[in-house]
Design a protein around this motif. Structure first.
Motif, PDB file in Angstrom:
ATOM      1  N   LYS A   1       0.817  -1.228   0.000  1.00 34.31           N
ATOM      2  CA  LYS A   1       0.000   0.000   0.000  1.00 34.31           C
ATOM      3  C   LYS A   1       0.845   1.270   0.000  1.00 34.31           C
ATOM      4  CE  LYS A   1      -3.886  -2.101   2.468  1.00 34.31           C
ATOM      5  NZ  LYS A   1      -3.200  -3.297   2.991  1.00 34.31           N
ATOM      6  N   SER A   2       2.150   1.100   0.056  1.00 29.03           N
ATOM      7  CA  SER A   2       3.030   2.274   0.077  1.00 29.03           C
ATOM      8  C   SER A   2       4.383   1.870  -0.496  1.00 29.03           C
ATOM      9  CB  SER A   2       3.221   2.753   1.519  1.00 29.03           C
ATOM     10  OG  SER A   2       3.878   1.726   2.255  1.00 29.03           O
ATOM     11  N   LEU A   3       5.211   2.888  -0.798  1.00 34.83           N
ATOM     12  CA  LEU A   3       6.545   2.570  -1.323  1.00 34.83           C
ATOM     13  C   LEU A   3       7.369   1.735  -0.336  1.00 34.83           C
ATOM     14  CD1 LEU A   3       8.719   2.787  -3.500  1.00 34.83           C
ATOM     15  CD2 LEU A   3       9.325   5.032  -2.581  1.00 34.83           C
ATOM     16  N   PRO A   4       7.379   2.078   0.982  1.00 35.70           N
ATOM     17  CA  PRO A   4       8.133   1.214   1.907  1.00 35.70           C
ATOM     18  C   PRO A   4       7.648  -0.237   1.872  1.00 35.70           C
ATOM     19  CG  PRO A   4       7.574   3.288   2.978  1.00 35.70           C
ATOM     20  CD  PRO A   4       6.879   3.303   1.654  1.00 35.70           C
ATOM     21  N   GLU A   5       6.340  -0.447   1.699  1.00 38.64           N
ATOM     22  CA  GLU A   5       5.842  -1.842   1.619  1.00 38.64           C
ATOM     23  C   GLU A   5       6.306  -2.514   0.329  1.00 38.64           C
ATOM     24  OE1 GLU A   5       1.738  -1.235   4.201  1.00 38.64           O
ATOM     25  OE2 GLU A   5       1.645  -2.496   2.417  1.00 38.64           O
ATOM     26  N   VAL A   6       6.372  -1.754  -0.764  1.00 41.77           N
ATOM     27  CA  VAL A   6       6.891  -2.306  -2.025  1.00 41.77           C
ATOM     28  C   VAL A   6       8.334  -2.750  -1.805  1.00 41.77           C
ATOM     29  CG1 VAL A   6       7.611  -1.737  -4.399  1.00 41.77           C
ATOM     30  CG2 VAL A   6       5.415  -0.886  -3.543  1.00 41.77           C
ATOM     31  N   LEU A   7       9.121  -1.856  -1.192  1.00 45.54           N
ATOM     32  CA  LEU A   7      10.543  -2.146  -1.006  1.00 45.54           C
ATOM     33  C   LEU A   7      10.737  -3.320  -0.044  1.00 45.54           C
ATOM     34  CD1 LEU A   7      11.886   1.527  -0.919  1.00 45.54           C
ATOM     35  CD2 LEU A   7      12.033  -0.108  -2.799  1.00 45.54           C
ATOM     36  N   ALA A   8       9.848  -3.420   0.958  1.00 46.70           N
ATOM     37  CA  ALA A   8       9.953  -4.528   1.919  1.00 46.70           C
ATOM     38  C   ALA A   8       9.650  -5.856   1.219  1.00 46.70           C
ATOM     39  CB  ALA A   8       8.996  -4.299   3.087  1.00 46.70           C
ATOM     40  N   ALA A   9       8.611  -5.867   0.380  1.00 46.90           N
ATOM     41  CA  ALA A   9       8.267  -7.097  -0.355  1.00 46.90           C
ATOM     42  C   ALA A   9       9.412  -7.490  -1.287  1.00 46.90           C
ATOM     43  CB  ALA A   9       6.979  -6.884  -1.152  1.00 46.90           C
ATOM     44  N   ASP A  10       9.987  -6.489  -1.927  1.00 45.25           N
ATOM     45  CA  ASP A  10      11.106  -6.733  -2.838  1.00 45.25           C
ATOM     46  C   ASP A  10      12.288  -7.347  -2.078  1.00 45.25           C
ATOM     47  OD1 ASP A  10      12.660  -6.133  -5.408  1.00 45.25           O
ATOM     48  OD2 ASP A  10      13.797  -4.985  -3.924  1.00 45.25           O
ATOM     49  N   ARG A  11      12.590  -6.750  -0.907  1.00 45.69           N
ATOM     50  CA  ARG A  11      13.723  -7.245  -0.097  1.00 45.69           C
ATOM     51  C   ARG A  11      13.494  -8.689   0.332  1.00 45.69           C
ATOM     52  NH1 ARG A  11      14.128  -2.215   2.157  1.00 45.69           N
ATOM     53  NH2 ARG A  11      12.621  -2.723   3.762  1.00 45.69           N
ATOM     54  N   GLU A  12      12.261  -8.960   0.795  1.00 39.35           N
ATOM     55  CA  GLU A  12      11.943 -10.305   1.279  1.00 39.35           C
ATOM     56  C   GLU A  12      12.085 -11.327   0.147  1.00 39.35           C
ATOM     57  OE1 GLU A  12       8.234 -10.300   3.432  1.00 39.35           O
ATOM     58  OE2 GLU A  12       8.228 -12.514   3.503  1.00 39.35           O
ATOM     59  N   ALA A  13      11.576 -10.959  -1.033  1.00 36.04           N
ATOM     60  CA  ALA A  13      11.653 -11.887  -2.177  1.00 36.04           C
ATOM     61  C   ALA A  13      13.106 -12.136  -2.585  1.00 36.04           C
ATOM     62  CB  ALA A  13      10.850 -11.326  -3.350  1.00 36.04           C
ATOM     63  N   ARG A  14      13.935 -11.098  -2.499  1.00 37.26           N
ATOM     64  CA  ARG A  14      15.348 -11.266  -2.847  1.00 37.26           C
ATOM     65  C   ARG A  14      16.057 -12.203  -1.870  1.00 37.26           C
ATOM     66  NH1 ARG A  14      17.318  -7.055  -6.279  1.00 37.26           N
ATOM     67  NH2 ARG A  14      15.421  -6.046  -6.921  1.00 37.26           N
ATOM     68  N   ILE A  15      15.793 -11.988  -0.569  1.00 40.71           N
ATOM     69  CA  ILE A  15      16.453 -12.825   0.442  1.00 40.71           C
ATOM     70  C   ILE A  15      16.091 -14.288   0.210  1.00 40.71           C
ATOM     71  CG2 ILE A  15      16.471 -13.380   2.920  1.00 40.71           C
ATOM     72  CD1 ILE A  15      16.136 -10.304   3.402  1.00 40.71           C
TER      73      ILE A  15
END
Ligand code: NDP
Length: 387
Positions: free
Chosen positions: A364-378
């Protein structure tokens, strides 16, 4: 005079943009140049284009950049560094146009910042649209920013849709063309090397996007982008292989008429179009010689050999954070392939695995986008490390 800030100036799109700008010095001024860590390359560009600001994203290189500029007599250029400065630069009042040509998820924060500041965005960074499509389009609208797509396919569609009414759009289909990449005719992909994969037949691009062209992931990401940029659902977006890369994409209207945008495969053309829009700048790109070209051909994409194109449609239909997961898995897998840690076919395998195992809610926000991206990368890194 318009002030241009180029994010990712040391890359392939950055270089093409600087080349275009050097033809129009009376209209545009190179205001800021950014790089990630290649300080020498950035300093070389500063010598030839003399921006007001040079920015290195890797903060540990700030002193190196300052020293190198000083030693070349360029100490009047301001030295900025780090992600927060990237975001600050994109919103700086003096910047009229932000060219967003950073590769990967690192491009999201400056893209969103430029949108929030109501700038003209020349958007090359795919990941901003693939990962943050809904939020980015909302932000563009709310803040009166202008988004001009630089990617040749989306730039073509933008041009083919200019005279379309809302009603025309509702019933139209988008037809994205794809060169087919270096392996269009290669049946066995088990022994593909990074050198084979980056040798693109028609376009000269950065390494990551060249591998994406070889897997057709690039076309898949473009399908997702097109859906967000132009508001078309996946079932009204087609992909056709067109090896000559003459037609950059098309729009088919309800009456059967098709508008196609053509030109030599040269990224300077969509960059110049986006800079000049709504005017057209006098061209300097190569003219197409139709007689010499002889014929153009089309064929269906082979989803069996290049499954990642299908995964992109699937991710769009799934919604949530599926596109973020697919994009992150692909980015990590391409990196591993280029480092020779996994094989070419493992890139698709990593994407499939992640899409099957990681389901996240829509951010719902840019920080949530970045968090999802980080989690998927890890998670992707963990999976790949076990292979
Ligand atoms: P390149 O790899 O050639 O260049 C990438 C640029 O981004 C470099 O300036 C690099 O700096 C910088 N960069 C890399 N990582 C970071 C980071 N973490 N933080 C800040 N800056 C970073 O890429 P391309 O020019 O090929 O592509 C750029 C974007 O445009 C991509 O999203 C791509 O998908 C898209 N695109 C590219 C096309 C093309 O023809 N090349 C066509 C259409 C879209 P440094 O040099 O210091 O590493």
């Amino acid at each position: 005079m318009q002030n241009i800030a180029i994010f990712g100036a040391t890359g392939s799109i950055g270089g093409s943009t600087l080349d275009v700008l050097s033809h129009y010095k009376d209209r545009y001024q190179v205001f800021a140049l950014t790089a990630n860590s290649r300080v020498e390359e950035l300093v070389r560009l500063c010598e030839s284009h003399h921006p007001r600001i040079a920015l290195v994203a890797d903060e540990s290189k700030k002193d190196e950049l300052a020293f190198a500029l000083k030693s070349r007599g360029l100490s009047d250029i301001e030295v900025w560094a780090g992600e927060s400065d990237l975001v600050r630069l994109a919103a700086l009042p003096e910047v009229d146009v932000a060219v967003l040509a950073i590769v990967g998820a690192a491009g999201l924060a400056p893209t969103f910042s430029a949108a929030r500041a109501g700038k003209r965005l020349l958007l090359a960074n795919k990941e901003s649209v693939v990962c943050g499509g809904a939020l980015l389009m909302k932000s563009i609208k709310e803040h009166g920013a202008e988004l001009l797509p630089v990617d040749s396919e989306h730039n073509a569609i933008f041009q083919c849709l200019t005279s379309a009414s809302d009603e025309d759009r509702k019933n139209a289909r988008l037809i994205l063309t794809a060169s087919g990449g270096p392996f269009r005719k290669r049946m066995d992909l088990t022994e593909v090397t990074p050198e084979d994969a980056v040798a693109h037949p028609t376009w000269n691009m950065g390494r990551k996007i060249s591998v994406d062209s070889a897997t057709l992931m690039n076309k898949g990401l473009e399908v997702i982008e097109a859906s967000w940029l132009f508001g078309f659902p996946p079932d009204r977006i087609d992909v056709v292989i067109h090896p000559q890369s003459l037609i950059h994409s098309m729009v088919q209207y309800a009456d059967g008429c098709i508008l196609a945008q053509m030109g030599a495969p040269d990224m300077r053309t969509p960059i110049a179009y986006s800079l000049g829009w709504p005017e057209r700048l006098d061209g300097f790109a190569k003219r197409v010689d139709f007689a010499a070209l002889g014929s153009v051909t089309f064929e269906a994409p082979d989803i069996q050999r290049f499954p990642q194109l299908g995964y992109a449609y699937e991710a769009l239909r799934m919604g949530g954070a599926a596109s973020i997961v697919l994009n992150a898995a692909n980015e990590i897998a391409v990196e591993a392939f280029l480092d020779r840690r996994i094989r070419f076919l493992d890139i698709a395998r990593a994407c499939r695995h992640m899409m099957d195992t990681m389901v996240l809610a829509a951010p719902k926000s840019l920080p949530e986008v970045l968090a999802a991206d980080r989690e998927a990368r890890i998670k992707t890194r963990e999976v790949i490390a076990q292979w």
